[in-house]
Design a protein around this motif. Structure first.
Motif, PDB file in Angstrom:
ATOM      1  N   HIS A  86       0.855  -1.188   0.000  1.00  0.00           N
ATOM      2  CA  HIS A  86       0.000   0.000   0.000  1.00  0.00           C
ATOM      3  C   HIS A  86       0.888   1.234   0.000  1.00  0.00           C
ATOM      4  O   HIS A  86       1.764   1.383   0.848  1.00  0.00           O
ATOM      5  CB  HIS A  86      -0.920   0.018   1.217  1.00  0.00           C
ATOM      6  N   THR A  87       0.652   2.111  -0.982  1.00  0.00           N
ATOM      7  CA  THR A  87       1.514   3.250  -1.185  1.00  0.00           C
ATOM      8  C   THR A  87       1.543   4.192   0.000  1.00  0.00           C
ATOM      9  O   THR A  87       0.592   4.287   0.770  1.00  0.00           O
ATOM     10  CB  THR A  87       1.069   4.020  -2.446  1.00  0.00           C
ATOM     11  N   LYS A  88       2.643   4.945   0.084  1.00  0.00           N
ATOM     12  CA  LYS A  88       2.749   5.997   1.084  1.00  0.00           C
ATOM     13  C   LYS A  88       2.036   7.242   0.558  1.00  0.00           C
ATOM     14  O   LYS A  88       1.380   7.191  -0.477  1.00  0.00           O
ATOM     15  CB  LYS A  88       4.211   6.238   1.418  1.00  0.00           C
ATOM     16  N   GLN A  89       2.184   8.364   1.228  1.00  0.00           N
ATOM     17  CA  GLN A  89       1.303   9.504   0.972  1.00  0.00           C
ATOM     18  C   GLN A  89       1.479  10.138  -0.401  1.00  0.00           C
ATOM     19  O   GLN A  89       0.511  10.588  -1.011  1.00  0.00           O
ATOM     20  CB  GLN A  89       1.507  10.576   2.042  1.00  0.00           C
ATOM     21  N   HIS A  90       2.693  10.167  -0.922  1.00  0.00           N
ATOM     22  CA  HIS A  90       2.960  10.899  -2.159  1.00  0.00           C
ATOM     23  C   HIS A  90       3.065   9.938  -3.342  1.00  0.00           C
ATOM     24  O   HIS A  90       3.903   9.034  -3.344  1.00  0.00           O
ATOM     25  CB  HIS A  90       4.245  11.710  -2.015  1.00  0.00           C
ATOM     26  N   ILE A  91       2.217  10.137  -4.344  1.00  0.00           N
ATOM     27  CA  ILE A  91       2.192   9.267  -5.513  1.00  0.00           C
ATOM     28  C   ILE A  91       2.267  10.114  -6.786  1.00  0.00           C
ATOM     29  O   ILE A  91       1.921  11.288  -6.780  1.00  0.00           O
ATOM     30  CB  ILE A  91       0.916   8.387  -5.547  1.00  0.00           C
ATOM     31  N   ASP A 142     -11.807   4.164  -3.360  1.00  0.00           N
ATOM     32  CA  ASP A 142     -12.169   2.895  -2.702  1.00  0.00           C
ATOM     33  C   ASP A 142     -10.928   2.110  -2.293  1.00  0.00           C
ATOM     34  O   ASP A 142     -10.932   1.417  -1.272  1.00  0.00           O
ATOM     35  CB  ASP A 142     -13.026   2.047  -3.646  1.00  0.00           C
ATOM     36  N   TYR A 143      -9.865   2.209  -3.080  1.00  0.00           N
ATOM     37  CA  TYR A 143      -8.627   1.483  -2.777  1.00  0.00           C
ATOM     38  C   TYR A 143      -7.705   2.294  -1.867  1.00  0.00           C
ATOM     39  O   TYR A 143      -7.209   1.804  -0.856  1.00  0.00           O
ATOM     40  CB  TYR A 143      -7.908   1.129  -4.083  1.00  0.00           C
ATOM     41  N   LEU A 144      -7.473   3.560  -2.212  1.00  0.00           N
ATOM     42  CA  LEU A 144      -6.493   4.376  -1.498  1.00  0.00           C
ATOM     43  C   LEU A 144      -7.027   4.964  -0.199  1.00  0.00           C
ATOM     44  O   LEU A 144      -6.287   5.140   0.757  1.00  0.00           O
ATOM     45  CB  LEU A 144      -6.004   5.517  -2.401  1.00  0.00           C
ATOM     46  N   GLY A 145      -8.322   5.297  -0.173  1.00  0.00           N
ATOM     47  CA  GLY A 145      -8.862   6.048   0.940  1.00  0.00           C
ATOM     48  C   GLY A 145      -8.792   7.526   0.600  1.00  0.00           C
ATOM     49  O   GLY A 145      -9.275   7.958  -0.437  1.00  0.00           O
ATOM     50  N   SER A 146      -8.151   8.333   1.443  1.00  0.00           N
ATOM     51  CA  SER A 146      -8.013   9.766   1.165  1.00  0.00           C
ATOM     52  C   SER A 146      -6.763  10.285   1.853  1.00  0.00           C
ATOM     53  O   SER A 146      -6.103   9.560   2.600  1.00  0.00           O
ATOM     54  CB  SER A 146      -9.250  10.525   1.646  1.00  0.00           C
ATOM     55  N   GLY A 147      -6.453  11.551   1.595  1.00  0.00           N
ATOM     56  CA  GLY A 147      -5.298  12.164   2.237  1.00  0.00           C
ATOM     57  C   GLY A 147      -4.018  12.063   1.441  1.00  0.00           C
ATOM     58  O   GLY A 147      -2.975  12.560   1.875  1.00  0.00           O
ATOM     59  N   GLY A 155     -10.943  14.053  -1.572  1.00  0.00           N
ATOM     60  CA  GLY A 155     -10.061  13.979  -0.416  1.00  0.00           C
ATOM     61  C   GLY A 155      -8.598  13.828  -0.764  1.00  0.00           C
ATOM     62  O   GLY A 155      -7.792  13.418   0.083  1.00  0.00           O
ATOM     63  N   PHE A 156      -8.216  14.141  -2.019  1.00  0.00           N
ATOM     64  CA  PHE A 156      -6.825  14.037  -2.454  1.00  0.00           C
ATOM     65  C   PHE A 156      -6.252  15.425  -2.724  1.00  0.00           C
ATOM     66  O   PHE A 156      -6.931  16.293  -3.283  1.00  0.00           O
ATOM     67  CB  PHE A 156      -6.707  13.219  -3.746  1.00  0.00           C
TER      68      PHE A 156
END
Length: 422
Positions: free
Chosen positions: A150-155, A225-230, A252-253
């Protein structure tokens, strides 16, 4: 939680244990069944070769040899079985004969050949699936890439070219790209180079939103749905638009990227604008509700749009400048916050491309779907290596180099000790 997901975080995982999360028994079974069907069909068509059904264990050895060839990198596949020459390589012949390897190479198939034939009859209609030959593995690979890590905050989101000269309707030409001809993929990657998600570009589709290709690409991959938000999404000027950034903010991104002048919604005022005579380090900005447009003068004008950064946080960067007496010295120049963050996090896809090109299994083929298969294999090995480094950081162990990781993985897949002992 971001990072490696269970069960990989429990216990010590070998390269094969990690790689098997992508190429597991299900994938090997699909490859074996369809390869056997394809070989049977080719024999019925009158092609001359000897065939024995391939099983998952032999398929693992075949994949292991592909990884071995990626490390050794001889010009031709046949060179690995040359004898009585200064360039003799003894190992491949102990795993598989040359003719058997080449026979598997020619017959390897991802999809059911009978279903391929039915799909080909629909060519020219809306029911035709141009990705049918890779679809069974495409869906699995995308799901595995997203579920194992699962990725960290910055993509970051950017395009990738997979080189091929095969005849295929969706082959692309990109003049400014080092790989000018090939199959284009839109990729979402973590800053460490991990390929999170990808989409093969096949041209305009009936599922278009009407808001532009760049909008559709980002919104299809930045999945709430996969990442969530933030999360904060970084992209270049092909994707950046006020419409997209506002849409992401509603989900939320955050978003940050360079932008093109003249795009719908971008401020066009010339009042107090930068020009060629503006001093280096000059900053101008306009805030439009939740969007911040920033211009910065470095060696040239740099234009950024962001929904998450302030204009300036006091940071400077050293640049060479000529003083009044003709001497050159490095002086601090103000730099906007968004520029620093963009330079730090935008390179995820570029980092991924560089890692994929290291020890790649790519071999010339006129079958476009085999080029994609080889690319899937490169993604799996590269992502596995990144997971290995992440796991070593968790357990405070020293990670292997990329070459050592691939060497050990090739040895484990072929069932041979790495030191070459019997």
């Amino acid at each position: 939680m971001p990072g490696v997901q269970p069960p990989l975080i429990f216990g010590k995982m070998s390269p094969l244990d990690i790689f098997s999360q992508y190429f597991d028994d299900k994938v090997l079974k699909i490859l074996c069944e369809n390869t056997n069907k394809n070989a049977e069909r080719n024999l019925e068509r009158g092609r001359k070769f000897t065939w024995a059904e391939i099983c998952p264990e032999e398929m693992k050895k075949y994949i292991g040899l592909l990884l071995y060839m990626g490390v050794m990198d001889l010009p031709k596949v046949r060179d690995f079985w040359r004898k009585k020459t200064l360039f003799h390589v003894p190992f491949p012949a102990t795993v598989m004969s040359r003719d058997r390897f080449l026979t598997i190479f020619c017959n390897l198939h991802i999809s059911d050949p009978m279903e391929d034939a039915e799909n080909d009859k629909k060519q020219g209609t809306e029911a035709y699936d141009c990705l049918h030959r890779v679809q069974p593995l495409l869906d699995i690979m995308r799901n595995r890439c997203m579920s194992i890590y699962h990725t960290k905050q910055h993509i970051s989101v950017d395009e990738r070219m997979v080189a091929t000269k095969a005849k295929v309707s969706f082959k692309q030409y990109m003049k400014a790209n080092p790989t000018k001809w090939g199959i284009k993929l839109f990729v979402m990657a973590d800053v460490n180079g991990y390929t999170i998600d990808f989409k093969i570009y096949t041209g305009k589709t009936k599922f278009s939103s009407g808001k532009g290709l760049s909008f559709d690409v980002v919104t299809s991959q930045v999945n709430q749905d996969y990442l969530g938000s933030g999360y904060v999404v970084y992209c270049d000027n092909f994707y950046t638009s006020p419409l997209l950034f506002r849409h992401l903010r509603q989900l939320g991104f955050g978003a940050c990227g360079t932008y093109r002048e003249g795009r719908a919604g971008v401020p066009s005022t010339k009042q107090n604008a930068l020009n060629k005579r503006s001093p280096r380090g000059s900053i101008r900005w306009i805030r439009d509700d939740d969007l911040l447009f920033v211009k910065w003068m470095d060696t040239r004008e740099f234009s950024m749009c962001t929904t998450v950064h302030t204009v300036y946080s006091g940071e400077t960067v050293l640049r060479w400048q000529t003083t009044e007496d003709g001497q050159k010295q490095r002086v601090p120049v103000p730099r906007p916050t968004a520029v620093r963050q963009y330079n730090k996090y935008m390179g995820g896809v570029d980092t991924s491309d560089q890692m994929l090109g290291t020890k790649s299994v790519h071999r010339k083929t006129q079958k476009w779907y085999m080029t994609i298969f080889q690319h899937f294999l490169d993604i799996s090995v590269t992502n596995s290596f990144i997971l290995h480094k992440e796991l070593c950081a968790i357990h405070q162990n020293k990670p292997m180099t990329r070459q050592n990781f691939q060497e050990l993985l090739a040895a484990q897949l072929t069932g041979v000790p790495l030191d070459g002992s019997p």
